[in-house]
Scaffold this motif. Sequence first.
Motif: not given
Length: 302
Positions: A8-33
């Motif tokens: 979850d923390i790694l996903v949070f880092l990606s959200v912060v760095e991409t500024g997007s739940f969609v992009a962060a989810g894709k980088s982990f193979g996850l959906s936006r939700s």
Amino acid sequence: MIGSKVIDILVFLSVVETGSFVAAGKSFGLSRSTAGKAVARLEEAYGARLLNRTTRALDLTEEGRSLYEHGLAIRDAIEAADSSIKSDQGVPRGTLRVTAPDALGRRLLLPTVQKYLETWPETQIELSLSDRVDNIIEKGFDLAIRIGVNSPDQSFVTRTLLRDETMLCAAPSYFETRATPLNIEQLSRHDLLQFATRSARQGWHLQDEDGAWVRAQGRVRLRLDSAEALREAAIQGLGIVLLPRLLIGPDFSERRLQQVLPHVSSGRIPIVALYPHKRLLEPKVRRFIDMLSSDLRRLPDQ
């Protein structure tokens, strides 16, 4: 339970760095939700809001910034452990082709380049200093260092090396015939120096003392496509500029520039390493990124 929180923390880092739940989810193979639920679980676990969500941006709260800094250490530890046992880990060899902004390259990259070449004698570096954001694959670069640029698509990997404060500043000579602005609104009476390319123009969003984000208005009579040129124009007294502290720190101590509206926040901007996605990253690239990240974090006031 620890393992799921780390994810979850790694996903949070990606959200912060991409500024997007969609992009962060894709980088982990996850959906936006699913990415959103990861951040929600962290907020519930810590009993604190980590992100202020608006229709335009995601901004870190104080608690979120603290978790982000600790999360970077967690990710660095994972990457260090990962790279230490990968089969491609070895002595860097060959030519490393790097592109970076002119001002950042001259002031901050060259010391790392010197140390890298001394440490790894079987390497050579070709360094292109330009504020243009070229297609690094088409141009044959192994690595791009950029300020405020995230990965344009999933074929690239972005690693945030540092988040630096941006500052409004101008030369003392600029205010010899002008009143110093006391708030964001008074910037409308001043000449602003802003970055621009053929495809994009910089705009300033500043946070006032009440916490509201405001788009700064002013006379933009000079636009430049180089951060170093913007710095030089400001030193010459041509207007007020907004630049990362890393690029202008010595100018404050030597009184070539002075801060404008010190009570106003302009946020922090990421300095990132951008490289083509590869399952196994070459040692020459990984070692340079690690060395640069370490050097940047040792700089004063970081």
